[in-house]
Design an enzyme around this catalytic site. Structure first.
Site, PDB file in Angstrom:
ATOM      1  N   ARG A   1     126.236  40.539  32.753  1.00 10.91           N
ATOM      2  CA  ARG A   1     126.648  40.660  34.337  1.00 10.91           C
ATOM      3  C   ARG A   1     125.781  39.576  34.937  1.00 10.91           C
ATOM      4  O   ARG A   1     124.859  39.036  34.332  1.00 10.91           O
ATOM      5  CB  ARG A   1     126.381  42.195  34.595  1.00 10.91           C
ATOM      6  CG  ARG A   1     124.780  42.454  34.352  1.00 10.91           C
ATOM      7  CD  ARG A   1     124.378  43.830  35.056  1.00 10.91           C
ATOM      8  NE  ARG A   1     123.024  44.248  34.687  1.00 10.91           N
ATOM      9  CZ  ARG A   1     121.944  43.892  35.146  1.00 10.91           C
ATOM     10  NH1 ARG A   1     121.783  42.927  36.040  1.00 10.91           N
ATOM     11  NH2 ARG A   1     120.857  44.347  34.618  1.00 10.91           N
TER      12      ARG A   1
ATOM     13  N   VAL B   1     120.402  40.256  39.385  1.00 11.82           N
ATOM     14  CA  VAL B   1     120.063  40.358  40.884  1.00 11.82           C
ATOM     15  C   VAL B   1     119.255  38.969  41.417  1.00 11.82           C
ATOM     16  O   VAL B   1     119.716  38.544  42.485  1.00 11.82           O
ATOM     17  CB  VAL B   1     118.857  41.692  41.102  1.00 11.82           C
ATOM     18  CG1 VAL B   1     118.340  41.665  42.457  1.00 11.82           C
ATOM     19  CG2 VAL B   1     119.392  42.967  40.759  1.00 11.82           C
TER      20      VAL B   1
END
Length: 449
Positions: A292, A295
């Site tokens: 993914r 952050v």
């Protein structure tokens, strides 16, 4: 290119994805819980759909509700952000079954790399170095204890399905092993619905360094350099930077090549992160893959000029990667600080509440990714991350000074609300951090734990 994308997330990453979509001329659909009906992304999106009550399992983890919202609004693709369903292979498969493009790797790749033991086996086959430990899950305490004795203490017990710094225990002494093994299995079952665990050697004085990769569907892959993520509390990151200070360029180049090799070997697609541990002798070892966006992706964007979310979307739309490895140029130093709504003086306990004042910092080469605003009620139901402050400077000393200035400008006030802002300044002032001699134990040393 897609005409409309549904953002299956909340908070700052939902706003970040929305902005990338808007710059690409793509319409957006925000999904939200009842708790988030007045959130920033809801106000910014072209459409918004309420998908359930506050608890994540009934809203942001409700795959059926998200897919139904996508179909009802005519969205062609789903961007999962990070957390929630972003690394759930079943969700990716459900999206595909309903004619939706999941902006991320294929379901089978997520399944393999999301299982830490399967990922270790795959990376071993690809020739990446691993710390001594088990490749298969360990199903009995006695066998696990024997392996720990062979490896040598300290060891770390990790959930095979773990992530986000959760589901792991460090064991210093054989006497503690059986109890820690059972506790970690129980925690893993509770958190992830999967009680399988594995054991590997634990390096108490180590650096946490990760490599950003981009891969298209035509066999092309590049890495965009490394990020140092060693400043952590309870295995969760607080400060990230690139380049990793004090590491030889030859070492980080080898790490980048290893990450690309691992990505190509597993058929990776999109943006991903290969995480490594670096010991005191500059040996590196594969730890895990995050399937993914991370952050901390903005620090890579700051030094390369590459918009990672835009690249994710282009790749998912079937475009070829426009970058070759020789095109990747990095300049300067970037640092990111995570400003969480937590009280560091009370073991980082979350302190949600209404923000009466919220004034982000500004100035040259300062970026703030946030979903906060004055009047916003920070909910108790979700992660405590409120904002990310990212700065760039030509050198590390300048980046640290700029970050300290930016944090000092950041005004966040509300009844009972505490943040990590002042604690982050303590980290930036710490001599070990300033001299780039820190490791994953820095926060514990600052707190005197």
């Amino acid at each position: 290119m897609f005409g409309k994308i549904l953002i299956a997330n909340r908070g700052e990453i939902a706003v970040r994805v929305l902005r990338a979509c808007r710059e690409l001329g793509i319409r957006t659909v925000a999904v939200h819980s009842t708790e988030d009906k007045d959130s920033a992304v809801v106000h910014l999106a072209d459409q918004a759909v309420q998908i359930g009550p506050a608890p994540s399992r009934q809203s942001y983890l409700n795959a059926a509700a998200i897919v139904e919202a996508a179909r009802a609004t005519g969205a062609e693709a789903v961007h999962p952000g990070y957390g929630f369903l972003s690394e759930n292979p079943d969700f990716a498969e459900v999206c595909e079954a309903n004619g939706l493009t999941f902006i991320g790797p294929p379901p089978d790749v997520i399944a393999t790399l999301g299982d830490k033991t399967a990922a270790r086996a795959a990376m071993t086959a690809a020739g990446l170095p691993l710390l001594p430990g088990s490749v298969e899950p360990l199903n009995d305490a006695e066998g696990a204890a024997r392996l720990a004795d062979e490896i040598g203490y300290p060891v770390i017990i990790k959930a095979a399905a773990g992530g986000g710094g959760r589901g792991m225990s460090i064991v210093e002494d054989p006497v503690e092993f059986s109890r820690s093994y059972q506790q970690t299995r129980a925690t893993a079952q509770t958190l992830f619905g999967d009680g399988r665990v594995y054991v590997e050697r634990y390096l108490p004085s180590a650096r946490h360094v990760e490599i950003q990769v981009l891969c298209d569907g035509y066999g092309n892959a590049v890495h965009l350099g490394e990020r140092d993520c060693s400043v952590q509390r309870r295995h969760q990151k607080l400060v990230e930077e690139t380049p990793a200070p004090g590491l030889p360029a030859e070492l980080t180049a080898r790490m980048g090549e290893a990450a690309v090799r691992g990505a190509l070997a597993t058929g990776y697609l999109g943006a991903g992160t290969f995480e490594f541990i670096v010991d005191t002798e500059n040996n590196f070892y594969f730890m895990e893959v995050n399937c993914r966006i991370q952050v901390e992706h903005p620090v890579t964007e700051a030094v390369t000029g590459v918009d990672l979310i835009t690249e994710q979307i282009r790749i998912a739309a079937g475009e070829r990667l426009r970058l070759k490895q020789e095109d990747i140029r990095r300049g300067g130093v970037a640092i990111e600080c995570r400003v969480n709504v937590e009280d560091p003086d009370r073991n980082f306990v979350p302190t949600p509440g209404r923000l009466e004042k919220f004034v982000p910092p500004g100035g040259p080469f300062v970026r703030v990714d946030t979903h906060g605003f004055a009047g916003y009620k920070v909910p108790a139901a979700y992660d405590s991350l409120l904002a990310k402050v990212i700065v760039w400077a030509p050198d590390r000393e300048g980046a640290i000074r700029r970050m300290r200035r930016a944090l000092a400008e950041f005004t966040i006030e509300g009844p009972g609300v505490h943040t990590t802002r002042e604690f982050l300044d303590r980290v930036l002032r710490d001599p070990l951090f300033v001299e780039a001699k820190h490791d994953t134990g820095l926060v514990a040393r600052i707190l005197g734990d």
